[in-house]
Design a protein around this motif. Sequence first.
Motif, short mmCIF file in Angstrom:
data_model
loop_
_atom_site.label_atom_id
_atom_site.label_comp_id
_atom_site.label_asym_id
_atom_site.label_seq_id
_atom_site.Cartn_x
_atom_site.Cartn_y
_atom_site.Cartn_z
N SER A 1 0.83 -1.20 0.00
CA SER A 1 0.00 0.00 0.00
C SER A 1 0.87 1.25 0.00
CB SER A 1 -0.89 0.00 1.26
OG SER A 1 -1.52 1.26 1.40
N PRO A 2 0.45 2.28 -0.74
CA PRO A 2 1.21 3.53 -0.71
C PRO A 2 1.08 4.26 0.63
CG PRO A 2 -0.80 3.80 -1.98
CD PRO A 2 -0.69 2.34 -1.64
N TYR A 3 0.19 3.79 1.50
CA TYR A 3 -0.03 4.45 2.78
C TYR A 3 0.81 3.86 3.91
CZ TYR A 3 -4.00 6.20 0.21
OH TYR A 3 -4.79 6.78 -0.74
N LEU A 4 1.52 2.77 3.64
CA LEU A 4 2.33 2.12 4.67
C LEU A 4 3.76 1.96 4.19
CD1 LEU A 4 -0.14 -0.75 5.62
CD2 LEU A 4 0.16 1.44 6.80
N ASN B 1 5.17 14.95 9.82
CA ASN B 1 4.07 14.18 10.39
C ASN B 1 2.89 15.13 10.58
OD1 ASN B 1 4.19 15.47 12.99
ND2 ASN B 1 5.81 14.05 13.60
N ASP C 1 -9.41 12.00 4.81
CA ASP C 1 -9.70 10.97 3.81
C ASP C 1 -8.49 10.06 3.61
OD1 ASP C 1 -11.41 9.78 1.77
OD2 ASP C 1 -10.05 10.69 0.30
N GLN C 2 -7.29 10.62 3.59
CA GLN C 2 -6.08 9.81 3.44
C GLN C 2 -5.85 8.92 4.66
OE1 GLN C 2 -2.65 12.04 2.26
NE2 GLN C 2 -3.61 12.72 0.36
N ILE C 3 -6.14 9.44 5.84
CA ILE C 3 -6.02 8.62 7.05
C ILE C 3 -7.00 7.45 6.99
CG2 ILE C 3 -6.41 8.59 9.56
CD1 ILE C 3 -5.34 11.52 9.57
N LEU D 1 -8.19 6.03 4.30
CA LEU D 1 -7.72 5.08 3.30
C LEU D 1 -6.63 4.17 3.87
CD1 LEU D 1 -7.66 7.38 0.14
CD2 LEU D 1 -9.19 5.44 0.56
N ALA D 2 -5.75 4.75 4.67
CA ALA D 2 -4.70 3.95 5.32
C ALA D 2 -5.31 2.97 6.31
CB ALA D 2 -3.69 4.85 6.02
#
Length: 116
Positions: free
Chosen positions: A59-62, A85, A106-108, A110-111
């Motif tokens: 995932s691009p979020y991790l 951060n 929204d990004q949080i 998605l993660a």
Amino acid sequence: MKLAEDYILSTYQVQRVLQNTSHSEVALVRSSLDDKLYIRKCYETDKRTIFHELRQIDSPYLPKIQHLFFTDCTVVIEEYVTGKNLQEYIDERRILSKDLFLRIFDQILLALEVLH
């Protein structure tokens, strides 16, 4: 296997300790093999189950997990992600617009969805 693990771990030099508690340490490390920065996390307890699961997630979020070692502690070497951060971002701006807040939130989400 122990010799290989010791060698791999020896290729990471601590640049600075980011967090140190009674149960864990997080450090910024540099690899002598590729000269890149990574994060090294050392936990006193056995965290192999959670990190094996996390390692399977793309995932691009991790951050990507590069290495996992399980000896007398759990050692994780993961991708270093540059940037600010959330707290630094808020401190810098003082007030977030509704639109910016919703984009960040929204990004949080998605993660979190990836982790769920």
